[in-house]
Design a protein around this motif. Structure first.
Motif, short mmCIF file in Angstrom:
data_model
loop_
_atom_site.label_atom_id
_atom_site.label_comp_id
_atom_site.label_asym_id
_atom_site.label_seq_id
_atom_site.Cartn_x
_atom_site.Cartn_y
_atom_site.Cartn_z
N THR A 198 -2.04 1.95 0.44
CA THR A 198 -0.72 1.31 0.44
C THR A 198 -0.88 -0.20 0.38
O THR A 198 -1.51 -0.80 1.25
N ILE A 199 -0.32 -0.79 -0.66
CA ILE A 199 -0.41 -2.24 -0.86
C ILE A 199 1.00 -2.82 -0.77
O ILE A 199 1.79 -2.75 -1.71
N VAL A 200 1.32 -3.35 0.38
CA VAL A 200 2.61 -4.01 0.60
C VAL A 200 2.32 -5.46 0.94
O VAL A 200 2.04 -5.82 2.07
N VAL A 201 2.36 -6.30 -0.08
CA VAL A 201 2.03 -7.72 0.08
C VAL A 201 3.07 -8.53 -0.69
O VAL A 201 2.97 -8.68 -1.91
N PRO A 202 4.07 -9.06 -0.02
CA PRO A 202 5.15 -9.79 -0.71
C PRO A 202 4.67 -10.97 -1.55
O PRO A 202 5.29 -11.31 -2.56
N SER A 203 3.57 -11.61 -1.15
CA SER A 203 3.11 -12.81 -1.85
C SER A 203 2.19 -12.51 -3.03
O SER A 203 1.88 -13.41 -3.82
N LYS A 206 -1.43 -11.13 -8.42
CA LYS A 206 -2.37 -10.46 -9.33
C LYS A 206 -3.02 -9.30 -8.59
O LYS A 206 -3.50 -9.45 -7.47
N LEU A 207 -3.05 -8.14 -9.25
CA LEU A 207 -3.67 -6.95 -8.66
C LEU A 207 -4.51 -6.24 -9.72
O LEU A 207 -4.01 -5.91 -10.80
N ALA A 208 -5.78 -6.02 -9.41
CA ALA A 208 -6.68 -5.28 -10.30
C ALA A 208 -7.29 -4.13 -9.51
O ALA A 208 -7.86 -4.34 -8.44
N ILE A 209 -7.16 -2.92 -10.04
CA ILE A 209 -7.69 -1.73 -9.37
C ILE A 209 -8.63 -1.01 -10.31
O ILE A 209 -8.25 -0.64 -11.43
N HIS A 210 -9.88 -0.83 -9.86
CA HIS A 210 -10.82 0.04 -10.56
C HIS A 210 -11.03 1.24 -9.66
O HIS A 210 -11.59 1.13 -8.58
N ASN A 211 -10.60 2.39 -10.13
CA ASN A 211 -10.53 3.55 -9.25
C ASN A 211 -11.82 4.35 -9.15
O ASN A 211 -11.90 5.31 -8.39
N GLY A 212 -12.84 3.99 -9.91
CA GLY A 212 -14.09 4.73 -9.84
C GLY A 212 -13.91 6.14 -10.35
O GLY A 212 -12.89 6.52 -10.91
N SER A 213 -14.94 6.95 -10.18
CA SER A 213 -14.89 8.33 -10.66
C SER A 213 -14.14 9.23 -9.70
O SER A 213 -13.51 10.20 -10.07
N TRP A 219 -7.15 10.11 -5.50
CA TRP A 219 -6.57 9.06 -4.68
C TRP A 219 -5.19 8.67 -5.19
O TRP A 219 -4.90 8.76 -6.37
N GLY A 220 -4.38 8.18 -4.27
CA GLY A 220 -3.06 7.72 -4.63
C GLY A 220 -2.84 6.29 -4.21
O GLY A 220 -3.57 5.75 -3.37
N TYR A 221 -1.82 5.67 -4.80
CA TYR A 221 -1.49 4.28 -4.50
C TYR A 221 0.02 4.13 -4.36
O TYR A 221 0.79 4.74 -5.10
N VAL A 222 0.40 3.30 -3.42
CA VAL A 222 1.79 2.87 -3.30
C VAL A 222 1.78 1.35 -3.35
O VAL A 222 1.13 0.70 -2.53
N ILE A 223 2.46 0.79 -4.34
CA ILE A 223 2.43 -0.65 -4.56
C ILE A 223 3.83 -1.22 -4.39
O ILE A 223 4.76 -0.83 -5.11
N ASN A 224 3.99 -2.11 -3.44
CA ASN A 224 5.26 -2.79 -3.20
C ASN A 224 4.95 -4.28 -3.14
O ASN A 224 4.58 -4.82 -2.11
N PHE A 242 0.70 7.65 -8.22
CA PHE A 242 0.81 6.20 -8.37
C PHE A 242 2.28 5.84 -8.32
O PHE A 242 3.06 6.25 -9.17
N LYS A 243 2.65 5.09 -7.30
CA LYS A 243 4.05 4.73 -7.11
C LYS A 243 4.18 3.22 -7.08
O LYS A 243 3.60 2.55 -6.24
N ILE A 244 4.95 2.69 -8.01
CA ILE A 244 5.20 1.26 -8.08
C ILE A 244 6.63 0.98 -7.65
O ILE A 244 7.57 1.55 -8.21
N GLU A 245 6.77 0.14 -6.67
CA GLU A 245 8.10 -0.21 -6.16
C GLU A 245 8.27 -1.73 -6.17
O GLU A 245 7.34 -2.46 -5.88
N ASN A 246 9.44 -2.17 -6.52
CA ASN A 246 9.80 -3.58 -6.32
C ASN A 246 8.81 -4.54 -6.97
O ASN A 246 8.17 -5.35 -6.32
N VAL A 247 8.69 -4.44 -8.31
CA VAL A 247 7.81 -5.37 -9.04
C VAL A 247 8.59 -6.03 -10.17
O VAL A 247 8.25 -5.91 -11.34
#
Length: 381
Positions: A198-203, A206-213, A219-224, A242-247
């Motif tokens: 879970t990535i909840v960072v208002p500020s 830039k976000l880069a994700i390398h998910n590996g094998s 794995w799952g992600y929630v991005i706010n 993969f859930k993207i919120e508020n971008v």
């Protein structure tokens, strides 16, 4: 005077700031050895703004690193790097002491690369409460147990490479303690224990994700992240959700890879397309064996409005392992080809299409291309 003395004498005439710049170009271990050149040179390296120690490759003991760091006199340490393999002689206490010393030097950037095969260890509290730290790069094969009292108010850049966390709380504790974080890079490895990150960072910008094998894990992600302007996703083979919120400000995503053999991938694709108005390259990948795939796995619900990236920016569309008998894949492929205005290249891997059906598939895809993109180059491999 020998050649070494002549060179040292000439360099000694340079301004102190320039000498320090030259020393910073050398490995720290080499820079320290310049102290034998003369009495004057005994103090030069002690004012270097950047230090990097590699006790993994050069077998430089942490005790020697500690002595060197204690001798260092610069009031501000712009960068401190340490690469180490922990064993019976070198332990986490040594790491904590070194980090603590760096903190007393008002360190701005910390790059810590630790290899340890015996479980987790606790980082010193000073790491989580440094008021001067602006950049933190962790390359670790250890488990981080992050306390709730994190306060890294100056941190702008955070790289987590092969870093695992004890639990979801550790992730939340770390990110919530970085109120001014702008740049986050993550590279996960196969043994990661956190299933949903879970990535909840208002500020965050830039976000880069390398998910590996991911191995057998998914794995799952929630991005706010309301301030996010750049998103890069790589190695998406192990994405389960993969859930993207508020971008609202996501504007600079230009390259995307997405695996189409994962659960409900077609639900993620429209969201990413709509959130990425500058997308230039879209690569879809299906690496499931041709004999084992399911012919239909879902329903494609196209966006109500054509994404801006298709209308104005998408130039390259690639699909590895395109399966013509999957209804949702055919619909996605045709939708993208039909709605792109600037497409220059379309590449389809038809390894799962029989030779008898190949011509039908080729004509079927080409038939939907808009008149404005007749110059698009098709490749069927």
């Amino acid at each position: 005077m020998n050649n070494r003395g002549i060179v040292a004498d000439k360099i000694s005439q340079l301004p102190e700031a320039l000498i320090l710049q030259i020393l910073c170009l050398l490995p720290t271990k080499v820079a320290i050895t310049t102290s034998v050149l003369s009495k004057q040179w005994q103090s030069h390296w002690k004012m270097m703004p950047k230090l990097k120690f590699d006790s993994f490759l050069h077998r430089l003991g942490l005790e020697n690193v500690s002595k060197s760091l204690l001798s260092h006199k610069a009031p501000v340490l712009q960068s401190f790097g340490l690469k180490v393999r922990l064993d019976g002689r070198n332990n986490a206490v040594d790491i904590g002491i070194l980090i603590g010393i760096a903190m007393t030097r008002n360190v701005r950037k910390l790059v810590l690369e630790v290899y340890f095969h015996r479980g987790s260890f606790a980082f010193p509290r000073s790491l989580y409460n440094c008021v001067t730290l602006e950049t933190l790069k962790l390359i670790l094969n250890v488990v981080m147990d992050v306390p709730s009292s994190v306060s890294l108010k100056s941190l702008r850049t955070l790289h987590l490479l092969a870093v695992d966390f004890k639990d979801d709380e550790s992730v939340i504790n770390l990110l919530s303690g970085c109120p001014n974080l702008q740049d986050l890079v993550m590279r996960r490895h196969s043994s990661s224990s956190v299933k949903t990150f879970t990535i909840v960072v208002p500020s965050l910008q830039k976000l880069a994700i390398h998910n590996g094998s991911g191995g057998q894990q998914r794995w799952g992600y929630v991005i706010n992240t309301p301030s996010l302007k750049y998103l890069k996703l790589e190695g998406s083979k192990a994405f389960e959700s993969f859930k993207i919120e508020n971008v609202p400000e996501l504007m600079e995503l230009v390259y995307l890879e997405l695996y189409t053999n994962k659960k409900e991938w077609w639900k993620l694709l429209p969201l990413v397309l709509l959130s990425s108005p500058k997308l230039q390259v879209l690569k879809l990948i299906d690496d499931i064996d041709c004999m084992n795939f399911v012919e239909a796995s879902g329903v494609w619900n196209q966006p109500k409005n054509v994404p801006e990236c298709l209308l104005f920016h998408l130039e390259t569309f690639m699909w590895e392992g395109y399966k013509w008998k999957r209804e949702e894949e055919v619909e996605v492929a045709k939708y993208i080809l039909k709605n792109t205005n600037r497409l220059k290249k379309a590449i389809f891997s038809l390894k799962c299409v029989s030779s008898e059906e190949r011509l039908v598939v080729v004509n079927d895809l080409k038939s939907v291309v808009r008149a404005t993109t007749n110059s698009c180059q098709f490749q069927f491999i």
